[in-house]
Design a protein around this motif. Structure first.
Motif, PDB file in Angstrom:
ATOM      1  N   ALA A   1       0.840  -1.207   0.000  1.00 24.30           N
ATOM      2  CA  ALA A   1       0.000   0.000   0.000  1.00 24.30           C
ATOM      3  C   ALA A   1       0.877   1.260   0.000  1.00 24.30           C
ATOM      4  O   ALA A   1       0.601   2.221  -0.727  1.00 24.30           O
ATOM      5  CB  ALA A   1      -0.929  -0.017   1.205  1.00 24.30           C
ATOM      6  N   ASN A   2       1.954   1.251   0.786  1.00 28.83           N
ATOM      7  CA  ASN A   2       2.831   2.427   0.844  1.00 28.83           C
ATOM      8  C   ASN A   2       3.566   2.651  -0.471  1.00 28.83           C
ATOM      9  O   ASN A   2       3.663   3.780  -0.955  1.00 28.83           O
ATOM     10  CB  ASN A   2       3.856   2.275   1.982  1.00 28.83           C
ATOM     11  N   ILE A   3       4.077   1.560  -1.061  1.00 27.03           N
ATOM     12  CA  ILE A   3       4.832   1.690  -2.316  1.00 27.03           C
ATOM     13  C   ILE A   3       3.961   2.310  -3.405  1.00 27.03           C
ATOM     14  O   ILE A   3       4.377   3.218  -4.119  1.00 27.03           O
ATOM     15  CB  ILE A   3       5.364   0.307  -2.770  1.00 27.03           C
ATOM     16  N   PHE A   4       2.721   1.811  -3.523  1.00 26.64           N
ATOM     17  CA  PHE A   4       1.870   2.252  -4.633  1.00 26.64           C
ATOM     18  C   PHE A   4       0.911   3.389  -4.246  1.00 26.64           C
ATOM     19  O   PHE A   4       0.099   3.812  -5.055  1.00 26.64           O
ATOM     20  CB  PHE A   4       1.097   1.061  -5.208  1.00 26.64           C
ATOM     21  N   GLU A   5       1.004   3.820  -2.974  1.00 27.30           N
ATOM     22  CA  GLU A   5       0.123   4.879  -2.460  1.00 27.30           C
ATOM     23  C   GLU A   5      -1.348   4.496  -2.616  1.00 27.30           C
ATOM     24  O   GLU A   5      -2.172   5.279  -3.102  1.00 27.30           O
ATOM     25  CB  GLU A   5       0.445   6.220  -3.133  1.00 27.30           C
ATOM     26  N   TRP A   6      -1.645   3.257  -2.235  1.00 28.14           N
ATOM     27  CA  TRP A   6      -3.034   2.791  -2.209  1.00 28.14           C
ATOM     28  C   TRP A   6      -3.553   3.008  -0.789  1.00 28.14           C
ATOM     29  O   TRP A   6      -2.929   2.594   0.188  1.00 28.14           O
ATOM     30  CB  TRP A   6      -3.117   1.305  -2.581  1.00 28.14           C
ATOM     31  N   ASP A   7      -4.723   3.647  -0.670  1.00 32.01           N
ATOM     32  CA  ASP A   7      -5.186   4.170   0.613  1.00 32.01           C
ATOM     33  C   ASP A   7      -6.075   3.157   1.350  1.00 32.01           C
ATOM     34  O   ASP A   7      -7.298   3.145   1.192  1.00 32.01           O
ATOM     35  CB  ASP A   7      -5.937   5.488   0.362  1.00 32.01           C
ATOM     36  N   LEU A   8      -5.441   2.320   2.176  1.00 34.17           N
ATOM     37  CA  LEU A   8      -6.195   1.305   2.932  1.00 34.17           C
ATOM     38  C   LEU A   8      -7.158   1.948   3.927  1.00 34.17           C
ATOM     39  O   LEU A   8      -8.279   1.472   4.127  1.00 34.17           O
ATOM     40  CB  LEU A   8      -5.218   0.391   3.687  1.00 34.17           C
ATOM     41  N   GLU A   9      -6.715   3.049   4.548  1.00 37.32           N
ATOM     42  CA  GLU A   9      -7.550   3.675   5.590  1.00 37.32           C
ATOM     43  C   GLU A   9      -8.840   4.249   5.013  1.00 37.32           C
ATOM     44  O   GLU A   9      -9.896   4.199   5.649  1.00 37.32           O
ATOM     45  CB  GLU A   9      -6.763   4.771   6.313  1.00 37.32           C
TER      46      GLU A   9
END
Ligand SMILES: [Zn+2]
Length: 415
Positions: A394-402
């Motif tokens: 999620a951090n690498i691709f800036e995918w927003d889990l929250e």
């Protein structure tokens, strides 16, 4: 990529029997520890939830926090970011691992509930088994409403288009060893390699500028482990490795794809080496070659042996396994009175002949391998816990889990 139940001993075993390095061998970069929130030994539901959401949950939980509320997954966050997503598995599509990435349920056994969620998620490729729920009339209708091109035969694989739903078996796909040995019976069923190849082609053709996220699972390594079946184990593991090889060819050409392969846990406690103090055999012998003589999984052979007894039972056992049963082995076969006892007896005799041992017919807590290639792969080096995989991706691709989790806060995870 996930090898469900693919522990480090399975890699040693598969490489040795293959007689040459595995495709994964050059890319092993770390290890993964796998406990769940409530048990040192995880099940596949909690393990998938950890890898998909970053959350450690209780065994049986699908995409939920320990308190039962829904936790956003990297697949959902990727879709939110405009990324094309797919899942290619050999289990039913509604099974624990793919479910952990694409649904939220208090129990992995709420399969109809999971199927309905998966169909409405906007996943562009779903290939696997699971017609038992996917072909129910209301789910079939839902799939059509969602615009899926629905296929159920290998021959349709190359012409299908996005969004594609391929359901190739009532439950899980047949074991690879049985698919290979019974080509006529299973000609409608593609291999993991064939399904994954087509999924990558579809994403390549689509050429989404935001990219794609594809989950590929060799699901039945786990089932072979539960059955303590070294024959099924070898062919399932080899198929996963061959699929990894294909994925690597794609990634090297593309030059902008991150590939990671790991396991959700180990299954079976496979031990290579089998000797006890009163055993007259060579203490350092290992005879894996006997596996290659077998013409089927323990389950497949059990179905053939169950109606037989006496000399016909023993000779048919030899015909399928290449093993001449000892007096002790004959007793094992004679005592097997139902399907489960029979496939366990076959697994035991084949394992013992190969001088391999199993500690359990369930999962174990041993760390599994992390294999990786591509941009930022160094994030996955060293030892990590399974839930860190989700947060790293999620951090690498800036995918927003929250964001996904906050949207799901009123979602009822019980059907
Ligand atoms: Zn399992």
């Amino acid at each position: 990529m996930i090898g469900d139940g693919f522990g480090p001993a399975m890699a040693t075993f598969t490489r040795t029997l293959k007689g040459s390095p595995l495709a994964i061998d050059g890319y092993v970069i770390g290890t993964v520890s796998t406990k769940s929130a409530n048990r040192l030994i995880t099940d596949s539901a909690a393990a998938a939830t950890a890898m998909a959401t970053g959350v450690l949950t209780k065994n049986r939980g699908i995409g939920i926090f320990e308190n039962g509320t829904a936790a956003g997954t990297i697949l959902e966050a990727a879709i939110e970011a405009g990324v094309s997503c797919g899942m290619v598995v050999t289990s039913p599509i509604h099974h624990a691992t793919p479910a952990g990435f694409s649904a939220h349920a208090n129990s992995r056994y709420s399969e109809d509930f999971i199927t309905k969620q998966q169909l409405q998620k906007g996943i562009k490729v779903m290939f696997g088994g699971g017609a038992n729920y996917y072909n129910l009339p209301d789910n079939r209708l839902l799939a059509e409403e969602m615009g899926y091109h629905i296929i159920n035969d290998t021959s349709q694989l190359n012409s299908t288009q996005l969004p594609a739903l391929g359901v190739f078996a009532y439950d899980g796909l047949p074991f690879e060893v049985d698919r290979l040995n019974q080509p006529e019976q299973f000609k409608h069923v593609p291999s993991l390699l064939e399904m994954a190849t087509r999924a990558l082609e579809l994403f390549k053709e689509e050429d989404n500028e935001k990219g794609f996220f594809l989950l590929i699972e060799g699901s039945e390594i786990d089932w072979a482990g539960h059955n303590n079946d070294p024959v099924a184990m070898y062919y399932e593991s080899l198929q996963l490795d061959q699929t990894f090889e294909m994925v690597m060819e794609f990634a090297k050409k593309d030059n902008d794809t991150l590939v990671i392969l790991t396991a959700d846990h180990e299954t079976g406690g496979l031990g290579i080496g089998y000797h006890y103090s009163n055993d007259p055999g060579d203490p350092y012998s290992w005879e894996p070659q006997v596996i290659l003589k077998s013409k089927g999984s323990s389950e497949y052979i059990a179905n053939k042996l169950l109606p037989l007894n006496g000399s016909l039972l023993y000779s048919t056992f030899t015909e399928y396994t290449g093993i001449i049963p000892s007096v002790e082995d004959k007793l094992e076969l004679d005592n097997a009175k139902n399907f489960s006892e029979m496939y366990h007896a076959i697994s035991l005799i084949v394992s013992k002949t190969a001088r391999m041992g199993w500690t359990t017919d369930q999962h174990t807590a041993i760390d599994v391998n992390m294999v990786g290639y591509g941009p930022l792969v160094t994030h996955f080096c060293g030892n990590q816990h399974s839930n860190q995989i989700a947060t790293k991706i999620a951090n690498i691709f800036e995918w927003d889990l929250e964001l996904i989790t906050s949207r799901l806060r009123h979602f009822n995870t019980t059907p």
